[in-house]
Enzyme design. Sequence first.
Site, PDB file in Angstrom:
ATOM      1  N   HIS A  33     -68.662 -32.908  28.680  1.00 33.53           N
ATOM      2  CA  HIS A  33     -68.821 -33.548  27.334  1.00 33.53           C
ATOM      3  C   HIS A  33     -69.775 -32.773  26.173  1.00 33.53           C
ATOM      4  CE1 HIS A  33     -66.651 -37.437  28.629  1.00 33.53           C
ATOM      5  NE2 HIS A  33     -65.825 -36.097  28.793  1.00 33.53           N
ATOM      6  N   GLU A  69     -72.053 -33.887  24.512  1.00 35.21           N
ATOM      7  CA  GLU A  69     -73.551 -34.380  24.444  1.00 35.21           C
ATOM      8  C   GLU A  69     -74.315 -33.712  25.747  1.00 35.21           C
ATOM      9  OE1 GLU A  69     -70.621 -36.193  24.326  1.00 35.21           O
ATOM     10  OE2 GLU A  69     -71.086 -38.290  23.776  1.00 35.21           O
ATOM     11  N   CYS A  96     -69.782 -41.552  26.266  1.00 37.71           N
ATOM     12  CA  CYS A  96     -69.137 -42.009  27.398  1.00 37.71           C
ATOM     13  C   CYS A  96     -70.548 -42.664  28.073  1.00 37.71           C
ATOM     14  CB  CYS A  96     -68.207 -41.185  27.762  1.00 37.71           C
ATOM     15  SG  CYS A  96     -69.096 -40.119  29.158  1.00 37.71           S
ATOM     16  N   CYS A 100     -72.565 -39.660  29.905  1.00 40.94           N
ATOM     17  CA  CYS A 100     -73.284 -38.938  28.665  1.00 40.94           C
ATOM     18  C   CYS A 100     -74.612 -39.937  28.317  1.00 40.94           C
ATOM     19  CB  CYS A 100     -72.630 -38.474  27.466  1.00 40.94           C
ATOM     20  SG  CYS A 100     -71.357 -37.164  27.833  1.00 40.94           S
TER      21      CYS A 100
HETATM   22  N1  LIG Z   1     -68.537 -38.937  23.493  1.00 40.47           N
HETATM   23  C1  LIG Z   1     -67.574 -38.168  23.863  1.00 40.47           C
HETATM   24  C2  LIG Z   1     -66.397 -38.563  24.433  1.00 40.47           C
HETATM   25  C3  LIG Z   1     -65.385 -37.730  24.787  1.00 40.47           C
HETATM   26  N2  LIG Z   1     -65.695 -36.316  25.116  1.00 40.47           N
HETATM   27  C4  LIG Z   1     -64.472 -35.567  25.451  1.00 40.47           C
HETATM   28  C5  LIG Z   1     -63.882 -35.429  26.761  1.00 40.47           C
HETATM   29  C6  LIG Z   1     -62.548 -35.109  26.460  1.00 40.47           C
HETATM   30  O1  LIG Z   1     -62.717 -33.456  26.298  1.00 40.47           O
HETATM   31  C7  LIG Z   1     -62.384 -35.375  25.111  1.00 40.47           C
HETATM   32  C8  LIG Z   1     -61.577 -36.726  25.215  1.00 40.47           C
HETATM   33  O2  LIG Z   1     -60.157 -36.666  25.212  1.00 40.47           O
HETATM   34  P1  LIG Z   1     -59.036 -37.742  25.126  1.00 40.47           P
HETATM   35  O3  LIG Z   1     -59.166 -38.643  25.935  1.00 40.47           O
HETATM   36  O4  LIG Z   1     -59.488 -38.652  23.831  1.00 40.47           O
HETATM   37  O5  LIG Z   1     -58.026 -37.105  24.945  1.00 40.47           O
HETATM   38  O6  LIG Z   1     -63.594 -35.723  24.340  1.00 40.47           O
HETATM   39  C9  LIG Z   1     -66.958 -35.860  24.386  1.00 40.47           C
HETATM   40  O7  LIG Z   1     -67.072 -34.845  24.714  1.00 40.47           O
HETATM   41  N3  LIG Z   1     -67.906 -36.966  24.087  1.00 40.47           N
HETATM   42 ZN   LIG Z   2     -69.457 -38.217  27.710  1.00 45.10          ZN
END
Ligand SMILES: Nc1ccn([C@H]2C[C@H](O)[C@@H](COP(=O)(O)O)O2)c(=O)n1
Ligand SMILES: [Zn+2]
Length: 162
Positions: A80, A82, A106, A109
Amino acid sequence: MANKREDYISWDEYFMGVAKLSGLRSKDPNTQVGCCIVSQDNKILSMGYNGLPSGCSDDEFPWQREGEDPLNTKYVYTVHSELNAILNYRGGSLEGAKLYVSLFPCNECAKAIIQSGIKEVIYDSNKYDGTTSVQASMRMFDAAGVRYHAYHRTERTVMIEL
Ligand SMILES: Nc1ccn([C@H]2C[C@H](O)[C@@H](COP(=O)(O)O)O2)c(=O)n1
Ligand SMILES: [Zn+2]
């Protein structure tokens, strides 16, 4: 003597803008997330976006969200934004830093944010609000004294020729 420009961007616009620009590097076809970590005195310390770990090819690993076998989904492989920003930092401690991110963190993170000493999270979208993951993040942030608040979008849009 010329007067100074008055239409310069604010600190918040600058850091959220950098976070969103970083997110444009993401290869995730569904959600691109960018992050910018900033010191208490407004110096950019690190940046990150969601992507695969080094050595894992963007063209060989899956980007799909669903599949009978979780090993064929992106979720088990992506780092992710972060966490990438935290891990990309080479300068020592992030104690007291602020973290700008385009999507609310999430729970995994959130743990890394707390453990790294970051004390404030400024997020743009919270499209997964109400999920177990986001609820857990908020609970941990509250317990650990990490402040979090939504970024106040301004009317400004920026077009950059690249
Ligand atoms: N705070 C966050 C939340 C999610 N991510 C990333 C992880 C995945 O690559 C994408 C989420 O995919 P989705 O379920 O919306 O198709 O985003 C992050 O980097 N930071
Ligand atoms: Zn995360």
